[in-house]
Design a protein around this motif. Sequence first.
Motif, PDB file in Angstrom:
ATOM      1  N   GLU A   1       0.908  -1.178   0.073  1.00 51.02           N
ATOM      2  CA  GLU A   1      -0.151  -0.026  -0.039  1.00 51.02           C
ATOM      3  C   GLU A   1       1.030   1.278  -0.076  1.00 51.02           C
ATOM      4  O   GLU A   1       0.777   2.060  -0.621  1.00 51.02           O
ATOM      5  CB  GLU A   1      -0.765   0.255   1.178  1.00 51.02           C
ATOM      6  N   PHE A   2       2.035   1.253   0.713  1.00 49.56           N
ATOM      7  CA  PHE A   2       2.879   2.285   0.879  1.00 49.56           C
ATOM      8  C   PHE A   2       3.443   2.825  -0.568  1.00 49.56           C
ATOM      9  O   PHE A   2       3.637   3.967  -0.975  1.00 49.56           O
ATOM     10  CB  PHE A   2       3.969   2.260   1.702  1.00 49.56           C
ATOM     11  N   LEU A   3       3.988   1.507  -1.190  1.00 47.95           N
ATOM     12  CA  LEU A   3       4.533   1.692  -2.410  1.00 47.95           C
ATOM     13  C   LEU A   3       3.640   2.373  -3.697  1.00 47.95           C
ATOM     14  O   LEU A   3       4.240   2.785  -4.618  1.00 47.95           O
ATOM     15  CB  LEU A   3       5.245   0.588  -2.905  1.00 47.95           C
ATOM     16  N   SER A   4       2.324   2.171  -3.139  1.00 46.88           N
ATOM     17  CA  SER A   4       1.461   2.523  -4.493  1.00 46.88           C
ATOM     18  C   SER A   4       1.477   4.306  -4.543  1.00 46.88           C
ATOM     19  O   SER A   4       0.876   4.644  -5.699  1.00 46.88           O
ATOM     20  CB  SER A   4       0.227   1.762  -4.201  1.00 46.88           C
ATOM     21  N   HIS A   5       2.023   4.806  -3.531  1.00 44.26           N
ATOM     22  CA  HIS A   5       1.935   6.134  -3.612  1.00 44.26           C
ATOM     23  C   HIS A   5       3.200   6.761  -4.241  1.00 44.26           C
ATOM     24  O   HIS A   5       4.272   6.288  -4.159  1.00 44.26           O
ATOM     25  CB  HIS A   5       1.742   6.789  -2.068  1.00 44.26           C
ATOM     26  N   LEU A   6       2.956   7.914  -4.859  1.00 50.80           N
ATOM     27  CA  LEU A   6       4.026   8.667  -5.429  1.00 50.80           C
ATOM     28  C   LEU A   6       4.761   9.465  -4.508  1.00 50.80           C
ATOM     29  O   LEU A   6       4.303  10.423  -4.080  1.00 50.80           O
ATOM     30  CB  LEU A   6       3.785   9.433  -6.708  1.00 50.80           C
ATOM     31  N   ILE A   7       5.907   9.268  -4.053  1.00 49.59           N
ATOM     32  CA  ILE A   7       6.813   9.797  -2.974  1.00 49.59           C
ATOM     33  C   ILE A   7       8.297  10.009  -3.978  1.00 49.59           C
ATOM     34  O   ILE A   7       9.060   8.950  -3.903  1.00 49.59           O
ATOM     35  CB  ILE A   7       6.981   9.155  -1.902  1.00 49.59           C
ATOM     36  N   PRO A   8       8.391  11.114  -4.503  1.00 44.07           N
ATOM     37  CA  PRO A   8       9.486  11.021  -5.525  1.00 44.07           C
ATOM     38  C   PRO A   8      10.923  10.562  -4.995  1.00 44.07           C
ATOM     39  O   PRO A   8      11.758   9.717  -5.366  1.00 44.07           O
ATOM     40  CB  PRO A   8       9.755  12.496  -5.850  1.00 44.07           C
TER      41      PRO A   8
END
Length: 687
Positions: free
Chosen positions: A622-629
């Motif tokens: 779930e965390f990796l599915s978010h864009l955090i450059p």
Amino acid sequence: MQHTNRLAKETSPYLLQHAHNPVDWFPWGSEALEKARSEDKPILVSIGYAACHWCHVMERESFEDMDTAAFMNEHFVNVKIDREERPDLDHIYMDAVQAISGSGGWPLNVFLTPEGKPFYGGTYFPPRPIYNRSSWKEVLSGVSATFRERRAEVEQQAEGLIRHVKTSGMFSIGERKAGGDTGERKAEGGVDFSPETLKKTRDQLMATADKKEGGFGGAPKFPQSFSIRYLLHYYHYTGDRSALEQACLSLDKMILGGIYDQLGGGFARYSTDELWLVPHFEKMLYDNALLVIVLCEVFQATGKELYRVAIEETIGFVVRELSNGEGGFFSALDADSEGIEGKYYVWEKTEIEEVLGGSAELFCEVYGVTEEGNWEEKNILTRKERVLSPEEKAVLAEARRRLLERRGARIAPALDDKVLLGWNALMNLACSKAYAALGDEKYREMAVGNMAFLREHMKGEGLNFYYHSYKGEARYPAFLDDYANLIAALIGLQEVTGDAGYLLEAREIAEEVLVHFGNPENGFFFYTHDGQGDVVVRKMEVYDGATPSGNSMMAFNLLYLSVIFDEPGWGERARSMALELQRPVVTYPGSFGVWATLFQAFTYTIPEVVITGEQPEKARKEFLSHLIPYRVFQSADRKDTQFPLLRGKLIDEVSLIFLCKSYSCQLPVNEVATAIRNLENVYKFQQ
């Protein structure tokens, strides 16, 4: 075959294409150099690659011509080089030709002294004089006469070109005494990174952006995935909608255009026009890897279905047409088939109607097919962005399947079936990104399998700690960008698997690079290993061109690993490298796109995120599915004291998410959504 030369013993598809020329070709090596010295002849080096259209043209016109070959054999020692096998030689001699003529490209034809120093060269030469361009025979005759009659001038020119090549591309990077602290340097004027610097970079990119058709500049148009990625990240940090809109416009226009294979997925090398309609039809592994990476991130930012489909179709193309069945990825598909560029991909309307019958009308409407065609009386498939009903989607999916099957019966473009370490590492990273963005397990499995293949077939010892190229056997010591991309792929694999072994391997390779590629005079890295002896000069490459420069990727790697292993000197070195290039990066961000993106990491807080738990997979996914450059990320299902970020972290039945800075962590939270909000608040506080 009437003729067979030494290239018949090579494995490179490009060299094998020339194995039956009447030209007495040598591969690059000691035999050719010794022959040139013993006979005191100039060396003709001709450089190209298997998917190069104009390389094929010059071969047919000149290298297969008996009279031309006879003159070449009499007056020169002739060497053929695959630029993808030996990018180090290509870099050196391309720089020399650009200094001579002001332009470059392939085929690259350069003349060397018997010591391997360039003194004259150019790109494609026609068989007869045309458009103020000398014929190939005229060039050969003139160079031969000059070498015999004006030798001193030739030697002087060669020395001057070597001096130029040594410094080309490095701008005003100052050399300092060996052993100096790379962390002490500042950019010119002592200016550090700042949001204002990032805005100037954004403004430079937007000044060249095509606001109507996407992309940057005019024809020919290249994807410039690094520039798109910079604008996407800029939006993430600042909320600038215009940056996001330009990034999306560029990708939308490419996906809907002729540069994208509407039937089989995947992107061609570039568009010859401003509308993305007519591509140069060759398909390269690295282009598709880099575009998948940016598509994954823009999908994370927008959730737009167009991007999800493009990711799936592009990786589908790689699996179907560029996979070797053992986990490795081939290099490229040619632009030509049956000697005609693009023939494999274009359509006449009558053939589409024959294959599709009643569904042809809908297909032709959606994909822009007409009787007269849109290119040389044929149709390059493009797509209209329109709302389709579920029934229409089903009809078009079946139509694409049937047309792809029909296309598969045609004579396909030639396949460059060598495996290159650096390009495979980029595709490996793209697979990890695809797993993160879409959550499909098969992409993670592809990345794991590919890394296993690279270890098994391309790992060596000593100078060949890793090899650069593989086709039945591994050849040539790996170059800087091979290692830099491999480290980045290992970092990505660690993030999606939680396997800390990938980080230990990344550290081992980074230490190899630091010892054998590092330049203690300025903190950057040479392109070649210090034990490699067959180049006339060791170059340092800093431009981000079609692929990331090894130096920009190493800066990224060192910054990340400095946190993972508490090696502050590595982070300072990365920062120092970036500061040295601040002026050219801000002025020419299109040529330094990876550096520009890295500037954003240096400007804002680099979050350190840890997920622990007996079963951290769900929270990690779930965390990796978010864009955090840019962030440093680890996850663990057991206590681990060898990594600073994991020390002292509680392992519980429930997943815990820690947000840290300089190893100092906030109280853990249980919900990924809460952790993401906390991260967003950090960025808002800095704006």
